[in-house]
Design an enzyme around this catalytic site. Structure first.
Site, short mmCIF file in Angstrom:
data_model
loop_
_atom_site.label_atom_id
_atom_site.label_comp_id
_atom_site.label_asym_id
_atom_site.label_seq_id
_atom_site.Cartn_x
_atom_site.Cartn_y
_atom_site.Cartn_z
N CYS A 167 57.85 41.30 11.63
CA CYS A 167 56.76 41.79 12.48
C CYS A 167 57.29 42.97 13.27
CB CYS A 167 56.25 40.70 13.42
SG CYS A 167 54.96 41.26 14.55
N GLU A 326 45.65 35.03 44.28
CA GLU A 326 45.84 34.64 42.88
C GLU A 326 45.31 33.22 42.70
OE1 GLU A 326 46.58 33.82 39.19
OE2 GLU A 326 46.90 35.87 39.90
N ASN A 354 40.52 30.98 44.19
CA ASN A 354 39.73 31.26 43.00
C ASN A 354 38.86 32.47 43.30
OD1 ASN A 354 37.93 31.40 40.89
ND2 ASN A 354 37.44 29.22 40.88
N CYS A 405 41.64 44.90 31.40
CA CYS A 405 42.03 44.60 30.01
C CYS A 405 40.79 44.38 29.15
CB CYS A 405 42.95 43.38 29.96
SG CYS A 405 42.22 41.87 30.64
#
Length: 465
Positions: A167, A326, A354, A405
């Site tokens: 890979c 976080e 949260n 992302c």
């Protein structure tokens, strides 16, 4: 009743078409008989012969069988498993063209969903294009029909495991481990009960996490130790959930860490912690994010979805104070430990929360912050953006840098900040964190403009995605 005859599967329909564009998954897009056709392995400008593998009323999917007219952007894939393995989608496309596709996808989504054009598109950020993937989760499965143990990524759009002997997006020394590691798994007494191996590469340390569904025999543990010594690998075991991960042999300090060279920061982590896969591009991305926030030494900064402090600690070197939030207790603990390790404990605080539940009153209760960095998972930061635009003006930061992302949820959140709230989208750009894949990492910069008037409602935006 008569017996039903077993019919041979129908031969796929073969079509010829011109490829008009390419989608974010690396599929060529064309039309046949008035229907959109997504063609795996085809590139814009090519004419191909393709086999139709799925038909739907409004579209179809096909696989390239022959390239009749090749694009100048076509290159030879480097990995022999490309086309079967689902780890990469774009190895057949020139690297600059891959980034251009991602950049165009970002612009299109910002306009279509966010109804915004950035005032400036930033130059894409590049890093290593091969051997960059320092984190990976490999599936293990024993399949008699395929010769025994398989170890690798899933095949494209399938739960099957690709037959991988090498890979090229993994570091070379890890790629070289695939064959001996597969043989090791096959030799274990519970070889049918080891579903995955997780990889984490740090500075001078390669860690492998073995997920096992039954207890390992003492002979298995000895095989792991011998493999670790022979290949300089640190073994971790995971008998149940992520919280059960532990070193095979307690060696005290596990020394798994990476560096953010631009700021002289060392980050310790456990192999199952979230870290960016591409260490070099992470360093550059952090440096750009810090620069884009335009920090002053007396600024108070909020870092949301702060993880183990990847952005928080560099931010703390350029500002007065950083508060991080976080949702993982383990990562909050790790962030505080990293702050102490780097001598930044007096300039940082980390809290468990949260962030998908935060509303404007709580946002305001955190106090006034000059700058905010947001680095959410793929679901984005809709609730945080709603809390910001719903807060009174003194609790709305002057500048926000959003690291994404998922360009679709970024575009949705852009709409909240800019079309409901008082922000301008001043810059946006792609970070090529995952070369040869369809993954799009990006950065967007927002500047507060008190004179802006709302052009959308929250309800209309939430219905988009």
């Amino acid at each position: 009743m008569g017996r039903r005859r077993n019919r041979a599967p129908a031969e796929p329909r073969i079509v010829e078409l011109d490829i008009e564009s390419i989608d974010l998954e690396g599929n060529g897009v064309g039309h046949v008989d008035g229907k959109v056709l997504f063609v795996d392995g085809a590139i814009t400008g090519e004419r191909v012969r393709a086999a139709v593998v799925k038909e739907r009323p409004s579209y179809a999917r096909a696989v390239t069988k022959e390239v009749l007219r090749a694009s100048s952007l076509r290159v030879a894939p480097r990995c022999p498993s490309f086309g079967v393995c689902g780890g990469c989608a774009m190895q057949h496309i020139d690297l600059d063209a891959q980034v251009a596709i991602k950049n165009r996808a970002l612009e299109d989504l910002l306009l279509r969903i966010g109804r915004q054009r950035p005032e400036q598109m930033m130059r894409p950020m590049y890093g290593p294009s091969w051997g960059y993937r320092h984190r990976a989760r490999l599936t293990a499965r024993h399949v008699d029909k395929k010769g025994g143990m398989l170890l690798g990524f899933h095949e494209k759009a399938s739960s099957y495991v690709a037959l991988m002997k090498e890979c090229h997006v993994l570091p070379p020394h890890v790629s070289d481990l695939l064959k001996p590691l597969t043989a090791l798994l096959a030799s274990l007494s519970i070889y049918t009960r080891v579903p995955q191996v997780e990889l984490a590469v740090g500075e001078g340390v390669t860690a492998l996490v073995l997920r096992h569904l039954e207890p390992l025999a003492e002979s298995d543990l000895q095989l792991l130790r011998e493999f670790g010594q022979a290949h300089s690998v640190q073994w971790w075991l995971q008998p149940e959930g992520p919280g059960t991960v532990h070193l095979l042999d307690d060696m005290g300090e596990h020394s798994l860490h990476y560096r953010i060279e631009s700021f002289g920061i060392h980050m310790r982590f456990k192999p199952t912690d979230f870290t960016q896969v591409n260490h070099m591009i992470n360093d550059a991305m952090v440096a750009r994010a810090v620069s884009l926030l335009d920090l002053k030494q007396d600024d108070r900064v909020l870092d949301l979805f702060c993880g183990l402090g990847n952005f928080s600690l560099p931010l703390a070197t350029r500002s007065r104070f950083v508060k991080g939030f976080e949702g993982s207790e383990d990562l909050v603990t790790r962030a505080a430990e990293n702050a102490l390790l780097n001598g930044l404990e007096d300039k940082t605080e980390f809290h468990l929360r949260n962030l998908f539940e935060v509303e404007s009153p709580e946002w305001s209760s955190w106090g006034q912050f000059d700058k905010v960095l947001i680095d959410p998972p793929r679901d984005g930061a809709l609730q945080i953006c709603k809390a910001i635009v719903g807060a009174s003006t003194e609790f709305q930061p002057q500048r926000i840098v959003y690291v994404s992302c998922n360009p679709a949820t970024l575009a949705r959140d852009v709409a909240v900040l800019c079309n409901v709230g008082p922000y301008r989208l001043v810059q946006a750009g792609v970070v090529n964190m995952f070369p040869h894949t369809a993954h799009v990492e990006s950065i967007a910069v927002f500047e507060k403009d008190p004179g802006r008037k709302p052009s959308q409602t929250l309800e209309s935006i939430e219905a988009l995605v």
